[in-house]
Design a protein around this motif. Structure first.
Motif, PDB file in Angstrom:
ATOM      1  N   GLY A 270      35.215  41.924  42.216  1.00 44.58           N
ATOM      2  CA  GLY A 270      35.695  40.649  41.313  1.00 44.58           C
ATOM      3  C   GLY A 270      35.267  40.581  39.954  1.00 44.58           C
ATOM      4  N   LEU A 271      33.787  40.564  39.924  1.00 42.71           N
ATOM      5  CA  LEU A 271      33.157  40.597  38.549  1.00 42.71           C
ATOM      6  C   LEU A 271      33.917  41.683  37.657  1.00 42.71           C
ATOM      7  CD1 LEU A 271      29.581  39.397  39.332  1.00 42.71           C
ATOM      8  CD2 LEU A 271      31.300  38.207  38.307  1.00 42.71           C
ATOM      9  N   LEU A 272      33.727  42.817  38.398  1.00 42.40           N
ATOM     10  CA  LEU A 272      34.033  43.857  37.169  1.00 42.40           C
ATOM     11  C   LEU A 272      35.526  43.721  36.823  1.00 42.40           C
ATOM     12  CD1 LEU A 272      32.390  46.766  39.484  1.00 42.40           C
ATOM     13  CD2 LEU A 272      31.446  46.012  37.150  1.00 42.40           C
ATOM     14  N   MET A 273      36.311  43.355  37.664  1.00 43.12           N
ATOM     15  CA  MET A 273      37.692  43.329  37.271  1.00 43.12           C
ATOM     16  C   MET A 273      37.833  42.426  36.135  1.00 43.12           C
ATOM     17  SD  MET A 273      39.555  45.713  38.309  1.00 43.12           S
ATOM     18  CE  MET A 273      41.240  44.867  37.631  1.00 43.12           C
ATOM     19  N   ASN A 274      36.908  41.077  36.180  1.00 43.11           N
ATOM     20  CA  ASN A 274      36.872  40.147  35.240  1.00 43.11           C
ATOM     21  C   ASN A 274      36.431  40.685  33.858  1.00 43.11           C
ATOM     22  OD1 ASN A 274      36.556  37.088  34.225  1.00 43.11           O
ATOM     23  ND2 ASN A 274      34.446  37.824  34.222  1.00 43.11           N
ATOM     24  N   GLY A 275      35.521  41.374  33.814  1.00 47.55           N
ATOM     25  CA  GLY A 275      34.916  42.135  32.553  1.00 47.55           C
ATOM     26  C   GLY A 275      35.815  42.915  32.115  1.00 47.55           C
ATOM     27  N   LEU A 276      37.011  43.360  32.980  1.00 51.26           N
ATOM     28  CA  LEU A 276      37.910  44.520  32.115  1.00 51.26           C
ATOM     29  C   LEU A 276      39.231  43.492  31.509  1.00 51.26           C
ATOM     30  CD1 LEU A 276      38.157  47.232  34.804  1.00 51.26           C
ATOM     31  CD2 LEU A 276      37.330  47.432  32.574  1.00 51.26           C
ATOM     32  N   LEU A 277      39.403  42.445  32.369  1.00 50.10           N
ATOM     33  CA  LEU A 277      40.661  41.847  31.975  1.00 50.10           C
ATOM     34  C   LEU A 277      40.327  40.656  31.046  1.00 50.10           C
ATOM     35  CD1 LEU A 277      42.183  41.186  35.377  1.00 50.10           C
ATOM     36  CD2 LEU A 277      42.940  42.768  33.618  1.00 50.10           C
ATOM     37  N   LYS A 278      38.751  40.159  30.990  1.00 49.69           N
ATOM     38  CA  LYS A 278      38.887  38.907  29.937  1.00 49.69           C
ATOM     39  C   LYS A 278      38.861  39.237  28.791  1.00 49.69           C
ATOM     40  CE  LYS A 278      37.389  34.964  29.023  1.00 49.69           C
ATOM     41  NZ  LYS A 278      38.273  33.512  29.065  1.00 49.69           N
ATOM     42  N   VAL A 279      38.532  40.279  28.180  1.00 44.03           N
ATOM     43  CA  VAL A 279      38.459  40.655  26.714  1.00 44.03           C
ATOM     44  C   VAL A 279      39.789  40.638  26.194  1.00 44.03           C
ATOM     45  CG1 VAL A 279      37.596  42.080  25.033  1.00 44.03           C
ATOM     46  CG2 VAL A 279      36.395  41.613  26.855  1.00 44.03           C
ATOM     47  N   PRO A 280      40.593  41.599  26.713  1.00 36.84           N
ATOM     48  CA  PRO A 280      41.973  41.618  26.407  1.00 36.84           C
ATOM     49  C   PRO A 280      42.738  40.374  26.420  1.00 36.84           C
ATOM     50  CG  PRO A 280      41.659  43.429  27.661  1.00 36.84           C
ATOM     51  CD  PRO A 280      40.421  42.475  27.833  1.00 36.84           C
ATOM     52  N   MET A 281      42.350  39.596  27.454  1.00 33.24           N
ATOM     53  CA  MET A 281      43.180  38.314  27.422  1.00 33.24           C
ATOM     54  C   MET A 281      42.776  37.239  26.421  1.00 33.24           C
ATOM     55  SD  MET A 281      42.618  35.448  30.595  1.00 33.24           S
ATOM     56  CE  MET A 281      42.578  33.747  30.197  1.00 33.24           C
TER      57      MET A 281
END
Length: 563
Positions: A270-281
């Motif tokens: 959950g945390l790693l996917m947040n790191g991947l998605l948050k910056v582009p968002m």
């Protein structure tokens, strides 16, 4: 708003609330109320973490920040992916293994009660004020739409979220946040496409970015190393890393989200996917603000985006002066519009000389517009000493309500409300859990009584909710809300992170040395902020390193005395 917009808004909000209440039924003890029985899969954890961070402030203030200052704020998130990796390796397994309700329980096991208590208190102060600001953001929208005093809408929003959080607890928050983020992604995509569609036919996405770039708005990367420059690659990677480590690793509003994971693997994913998605968002949200800026190069923007403030001034004794400023503003835009058209043609021809001439003239128009705005602000202050002269938070709201097609307006407003509900509910839940577990059950009563603990958690939610409403009533004086929240966090996060870093990595340092080091470090951070010695992102690094260094020195001195 139109009838269709109201239908979309009400249906979306009621649907989300009813779904959350339905899925949260059966929370009969503190474990279910505060941790959701630790039963949620990784994708729930990911979207819950994202929704907690992406409050209404993000969707109101970030586009306004890009409109006024450009894309530089994107660098703020550069340290986020690195922080997620560090947390997944260190903090997550530790918290799961210890089976804690809050992050601060670990500190008593490692140090002592006073270190746990001061860390919890620092968090409660910071999170209480920040949550109050997140309540204010949707109140701005409701006030603008209904033309009501913002104090009434602030109280209404606060009461709604308090009731929702008191009933459902963490399960209601986490389940609804999954739906919220899905709707948010869809709404943002539609908003971006719509803004591009509303631009002139000969101006596409790429050309719009070029126009913004020539106006000084599109620079997203700055490699300069300047303590006084808020957003650079280095402040984002280093200061941002420490801020994100503290926020996600020690802030109970986030720790509580990934503690709901059914396993260490789910929490990590959950945390790693947040790191991947948050910056582009976040980059995409800023890009929308940039496109709105380009739109207003071809269409006359209002003199002031906060329409209510302008109407109040127009009804006062300075109406003639205001009309004069309106005339200057319209004449300036008419001249600027011609230069923007010339720039567009020059870009098509790739005529560098013409591009540079147009760019210089646009900068001159920007300076003149700044002078008009300054006159307006002075006029507003004369008319009302308490007038809010910062309309940054109203830019995207004005564009959405005035320019977007029917139906989509309601959806985008619903997105801001949903984001506010998610972030505010998570904040209240974290404040309640920390107050009960770290303060009440350790300093007042240690008796184990599930029913009493659950009841107390709900009452704490109510109490903190009322406190946050009080903070929200003063939030209009803070300027850009997104920056205000991050500055506030940076005053406390470095010190809190430093305490945890000592706990994890400096095994020979005890509680007393860490306790004193934390107090001294917090004073150092506040002094550096007050006297503007460095920008706010670096305060996170300063606070963390100060605690670690001072604690090591104090422990050595203590050991020397004993010898």
């Amino acid at each position: 708003m139109s009838g269709a917009d109201w239908c979309v808004l009400v249906f979306t909000l009621l649907g989300i609330i009813c779904y959350g209440i339905y899925r949260s039924r059966g929370s009969r003890n503190i474990d279910g109320y505060l941790l959701g029985d630790k039963s949620l899969p990784w994708y729930h954890v990911c979207f819950s973490v994202m929704a907690t961070q992406a409050s209404a402030i993000t969707f109101l203030s970030a586009p306004g920040l890009a409109y006024t200052s450009g894309m530089g704020f994107a660098q703020f998130y550069f340290g986020l992916p690195l922080a997620m990796i560090v947390l997944s390796i260190t903090f997550v397994p530790m918290f799961h293994r210890l089976r804690v309700f809050t992050a601060y329980e670990f500190l008593e096991k490692r140090f002592d009660l006073k270190t746990r208590a001061i860390t919890a208190i620092l968090f409660l102060i910071q999170r209480g004020v920040s949550t109050g600001i997140t309540i204010y953001a949707p109140a701005v929208i409701l006030s603008s739409i209904l033309h009501l005093d913002i104090q009434y809408t602030t109280v209404a929003i606060g009461v709604l979220v308090i009731c929702y959080t008191m009933y459902g607890g963490t399960k209601a928050v986490s389940h609804t946040q999954l739906l919220q983020m899905s709707i948010i992604f869809i709404g943002l995509l539609l908003a971006g496409v719509t803004v591009v569609y509303l631009l002139p036919k000969d101006v596409g996405l790429i050309k719009a970015i070029h126009i913004a770039g020539k106006s000084g708005k599109a620079k997203a990367i700055d490699f300069s190393f300047d303590w006084n420059n808020q957003y650079t690659v280095w402040s984002g990677l280093i200061g941002g890393l420490f801020l994100q480590l503290s926020y996600f690793g020690t802030d109970q509003s986030q720790v509580g989200r990934y503690l709901t994971g059914s396993s260490i693997r789910d929490s990590r994913l959950g945390l790693l996917m947040n790191g991947l998605l948050k910056v582009p968002m976040q980059f995409f949200i800023l890009l929308i603000g940039l496109l709105v800026f380009v739109y207003y190069q071809y269409h006359a923007p209002p003199l002031f985006f906060n329409g209510q403030a302008l109407e109040e001034l127009e009804r006062g004794p300075y109406r003639e002066e205001l009309l004069s400023l309106h005339s200057e503003h319209e004449a300036l835009f008419a001249e600027k519009e011609k230069v923007v058209s010339e720039l567009s043609v020059a870009l098509d021809r790739n005529d560098e000389e013409a591009i540079n001439v147009a760019r210089e003239r646009l900068h001159e128009f920007g300076d003149k517009n700044g002078e008009i705005q300054e006159q307006l602000h002075q006029l507003m202050k004369v008319g009302n000493a308490r007038a809010d002269t910062n309309d940054n938070n109203y830019i995207f709201l004005h564009f959405v309500t005035q320019k977007m097609p029917k139906g989509l307006v309601g959806l985008l407003i619903a997105i801001v409300f949903l984001a506010s509900m998610g972030a505010t509910a998570s904040g209240l839940n974290a404040l309640a859990s920390t107050s009960v577990v770290d303060i009440y059950k350790r300093l007042v009563s240690r008796k184990v009584n599930d029913r009493l603990d659950l009841s107390l958690s709900r009452w704490m939610t109510l109490g903190w909710g009322l406190f946050c409403i009080g903070v929200a009533l003063f939030a209009q004086r803070l300027g850009n809300l997104l920056e205000a929240v991050n500055i506030l966090g940076s005053l406390f996060y470095g010190t809190i992170l430093g305490i945890f870093m000592v706990a994890f990595y400096l095994k020979k340092v005890g509680g007393s040395a860490t306790f004193v080091a934390a107090i001294i470090s917090e004073l150092i951070v506040v002094i550096c902020w007050k006297y503007e010695i460095m920008t706010f992102l670096w305060l996170n690094l300063l606070g963390c390193l100060s605690v670690m260094c001072l604690a090591t020195i104090l422990q050595a001195l203590q050991a020397k005395k004993i010898q």
